[in-house]
Design an enzyme around this catalytic site. Structure first.
Site, PDB file in Angstrom:
ATOM      1  N   LYS A 174      29.058 -30.423 -22.734  1.00  0.00           N
ATOM      2  CA  LYS A 174      28.278 -30.211 -21.523  1.00  0.00           C
ATOM      3  C   LYS A 174      27.760 -28.779 -21.450  1.00  0.00           C
ATOM      4  O   LYS A 174      26.834 -28.474 -20.707  1.00  0.00           O
ATOM      5  CB  LYS A 174      29.184 -30.464 -20.295  1.00  0.00           C
ATOM      6  CG  LYS A 174      29.807 -31.835 -20.249  1.00  0.00           C
ATOM      7  CD  LYS A 174      30.928 -31.866 -19.191  1.00  0.00           C
ATOM      8  CE  LYS A 174      31.693 -33.164 -19.254  1.00  0.00           C
ATOM      9  NZ  LYS A 174      32.924 -33.109 -18.438  1.00  0.00           N
TER      10      LYS A 174
ATOM     11  N   GLU B 212      23.053 -25.173 -28.555  1.00  0.00           N
ATOM     12  CA  GLU B 212      24.505 -25.043 -28.368  1.00  0.00           C
ATOM     13  C   GLU B 212      24.798 -23.929 -27.372  1.00  0.00           C
ATOM     14  O   GLU B 212      23.977 -23.031 -27.175  1.00  0.00           O
ATOM     15  CB  GLU B 212      25.129 -24.752 -29.757  1.00  0.00           C
ATOM     16  CG  GLU B 212      26.602 -24.434 -29.797  1.00  0.00           C
ATOM     17  CD  GLU B 212      27.499 -25.591 -29.403  1.00  0.00           C
ATOM     18  OE1 GLU B 212      27.294 -26.164 -28.324  1.00  0.00           O
ATOM     19  OE2 GLU B 212      28.428 -25.897 -30.163  1.00  0.00           O
ATOM     20  N   ASP B 213      25.962 -23.989 -26.733  1.00  0.00           N
ATOM     21  CA  ASP B 213      26.337 -22.920 -25.800  1.00  0.00           C
ATOM     22  C   ASP B 213      26.884 -21.697 -26.537  1.00  0.00           C
ATOM     23  O   ASP B 213      26.437 -20.584 -26.324  1.00  0.00           O
ATOM     24  CB  ASP B 213      27.334 -23.429 -24.745  1.00  0.00           C
ATOM     25  CG  ASP B 213      28.545 -24.152 -25.325  1.00  0.00           C
ATOM     26  OD1 ASP B 213      28.649 -24.291 -26.563  1.00  0.00           O
ATOM     27  OD2 ASP B 213      29.401 -24.599 -24.534  1.00  0.00           O
TER      28      ASP B 213
ATOM     29  N   ASP C 207      31.844 -20.268 -32.035  1.00  0.00           N
ATOM     30  CA  ASP C 207      33.108 -19.539 -32.082  1.00  0.00           C
ATOM     31  C   ASP C 207      33.621 -19.587 -33.528  1.00  0.00           C
ATOM     32  O   ASP C 207      33.152 -18.832 -34.373  1.00  0.00           O
ATOM     33  CB  ASP C 207      34.050 -20.224 -31.083  1.00  0.00           C
ATOM     34  CG  ASP C 207      35.317 -19.466 -30.800  1.00  0.00           C
ATOM     35  OD1 ASP C 207      35.242 -18.285 -30.463  1.00  0.00           O
ATOM     36  OD2 ASP C 207      36.393 -20.073 -30.883  1.00  0.00           O
TER      37      ASP C 207
ATOM     38  N   LYS D 285      29.884 -15.624 -31.251  1.00  0.00           N
ATOM     39  CA  LYS D 285      31.101 -14.813 -31.279  1.00  0.00           C
ATOM     40  C   LYS D 285      31.515 -14.668 -32.744  1.00  0.00           C
ATOM     41  O   LYS D 285      32.468 -15.311 -33.193  1.00  0.00           O
ATOM     42  CB  LYS D 285      32.181 -15.575 -30.504  1.00  0.00           C
ATOM     43  CG  LYS D 285      32.997 -14.740 -29.541  1.00  0.00           C
ATOM     44  CD  LYS D 285      34.245 -15.456 -29.102  1.00  0.00           C
ATOM     45  CE  LYS D 285      34.102 -16.482 -28.035  1.00  0.00           C
ATOM     46  NZ  LYS D 285      35.387 -17.106 -27.622  1.00  0.00           N
TER      47      LYS D 285
ATOM     48  N   ARG E 145      31.655 -23.700 -14.715  1.00  0.00           N
ATOM     49  CA  ARG E 145      30.373 -24.021 -15.364  1.00  0.00           C
ATOM     50  C   ARG E 145      29.181 -23.631 -14.497  1.00  0.00           C
ATOM     51  O   ARG E 145      28.124 -23.307 -15.003  1.00  0.00           O
ATOM     52  CB  ARG E 145      30.279 -25.528 -15.655  1.00  0.00           C
ATOM     53  CG  ARG E 145      31.195 -26.013 -16.757  1.00  0.00           C
ATOM     54  CD  ARG E 145      30.735 -27.396 -17.218  1.00  0.00           C
ATOM     55  NE  ARG E 145      31.760 -28.092 -17.976  1.00  0.00           N
ATOM     56  CZ  ARG E 145      31.938 -27.987 -19.289  1.00  0.00           C
ATOM     57  NH1 ARG E 145      31.170 -27.187 -19.999  1.00  0.00           N
ATOM     58  NH2 ARG E 145      32.874 -28.672 -19.907  1.00  0.00           N
TER      59      ARG E 145
HETATM   60  P1  IMP Z   1      33.827 -23.708 -32.471  1.00  0.00           P
HETATM   61  O1  IMP Z   1      33.877 -25.077 -33.066  1.00  0.00           O
HETATM   62  O2  IMP Z   1      35.134 -22.975 -32.622  1.00  0.00           O
HETATM   63  O3  IMP Z   1      32.664 -22.882 -32.960  1.00  0.00           O
HETATM   64  O4  IMP Z   1      33.697 -23.865 -30.917  1.00  0.00           O
HETATM   65  C1  IMP Z   1      32.643 -24.463 -30.387  1.00  0.00           C
HETATM   66  C2  IMP Z   1      32.856 -24.964 -28.976  1.00  0.00           C
HETATM   67  O5  IMP Z   1      34.031 -24.503 -28.328  1.00  0.00           O
HETATM   68  C3  IMP Z   1      31.713 -24.423 -28.153  1.00  0.00           C
HETATM   69  O6  IMP Z   1      30.610 -25.269 -28.238  1.00  0.00           O
HETATM   70  C4  IMP Z   1      32.314 -24.365 -26.775  1.00  0.00           C
HETATM   71  O7  IMP Z   1      32.139 -25.591 -26.125  1.00  0.00           O
HETATM   72  C5  IMP Z   1      33.774 -24.086 -27.014  1.00  0.00           C
HETATM   73  N1  IMP Z   1      34.032 -22.636 -26.891  1.00  0.00           N
HETATM   74  C6  IMP Z   1      34.202 -21.739 -27.874  1.00  0.00           C
HETATM   75  N2  IMP Z   1      34.386 -20.500 -27.402  1.00  0.00           N
HETATM   76  C7  IMP Z   1      34.311 -20.613 -26.056  1.00  0.00           C
HETATM   77  C8  IMP Z   1      34.395 -19.669 -24.984  1.00  0.00           C
HETATM   78  O8  IMP Z   1      34.561 -18.448 -25.158  1.00  0.00           O
HETATM   79  N3  IMP Z   1      34.270 -20.175 -23.732  1.00  0.00           N
HETATM   80  C9  IMP Z   1      34.066 -21.498 -23.485  1.00  0.00           C
HETATM   81  N4  IMP Z   1      33.966 -22.408 -24.441  1.00  0.00           N
HETATM   82  C10 IMP Z   1      34.098 -21.981 -25.727  1.00  0.00           C
HETATM   83 MG    MG Z   2      29.933 -26.650 -26.936  1.00  0.00          MG
END
Ligand code: IMP
Ligand code: MG
Length: 194
Positions: A60, A116-117, A120, A148, A182
């Site tokens: 979302k 994408e938001d 990470d 990040k 959110r």
């Molecule tokens: P990744 O797979 O570790 O890159 O994480 C991706 C998903 O984790 C993102 O699309 C977010 O929905 C969630 N996410 C990662 N870091 C954060 C954060 O700092 N705040 C909120 N959601 C996060």
């Molecule tokens: Mg996400």
């Protein structure tokens, strides 16, 4: 007595609000929209003579960013949505990605922009992009509101990045902590409890 109870409930409520662990504002709505405008123009330029685009918004968290961005890409844009999940109710990724809801559109030979938001570890998008690539789109790119890079455990690199952030747990403007925050009209972070 009832009045006293009410007063004490008010005090408790205020105290709880003071303790809200929301940090400083990192980016205001104005800054985010200005960045969406820049990236929207760049994406339009990169698509040159193309006149169709499918925007795939990850639910979302990316909803607010997608609505800002899509208004700044002056072309015939279809909207689609996907839910890929690697997070439970915690601030650390489980590393296991599943597609909980797939896109509806046929992506074959189409221009596809995944919105994408935040990136990470990069697990979610590495997995999702592999899945989408298998459908042979003509053009496939990612535009993330936040990046990040200090937390990356994969080689994933987004094509378009709104802002780069430090290793903080980000909330607001679509991003949540346990489904909360959110709706904040700015990007902030969760202050660590100590
Ligand atoms: P990744 O797979 O570790 O890159 O994480 C991706 C998903 O984790 C993102 O699309 C977010 O929905 C969630 N996410 C990662 N870091 C954060 C954060 O700092 N705040 C909120 N959601 C996060
Ligand atoms: Mg996400």
């Amino acid at each position: 007595m009832a009045e006293e109870k009410k007063a004490s409930a008010e005090v408790k409520k205020e105290t709880a609000m003071e303790q809200e662990p929301v940090g400083k504002i990192l980016f205001t709505e104005e800054q985010i929209r200005a960045r969406a405008r820049e990236l929207g123009r760049q994406i339009r330029e990169d698509l040159k003579d193309q006149d169709e685009l499918i925007v795939v918004c990850t639910l979302k968290g990316a909803v607010m960013w997608m609505t800002d961005l899509v208004k700044e890409i002056p072309m015939d844009t279809k909207l689609d949505f996907v839910i890929a999940s690697s997070y439970g109710s915690s601030t650390a990724s489980s590393g296991v990605v599943t597609i909980k809801m797939d896109v509806e559109s046929n992506l074959y030979k189409k221009n596809v922009l995944v919105v994408e938001d935040i990136v990470d570890s990069g697990n979610t998008l590495s997995f999702l992009m592999e899945k989408l690539k298998e459908r042979n789109p003509r053009w496939l790119k990612v535009c993330t509101m936040l990046d990040k890079p200090s937390r990356r455990t994969t080689g994933f690199k987004a094509d378009y990045v709104g802002f780069t952030v430090d290793d903080l747990f980000i909330i607001g403007y679509g991003l949540d902590y346990d489904q909360r925050y959110r709706g904040l009209p700015y990007i902030s972070y969760l202050q660590s409890e100590n």
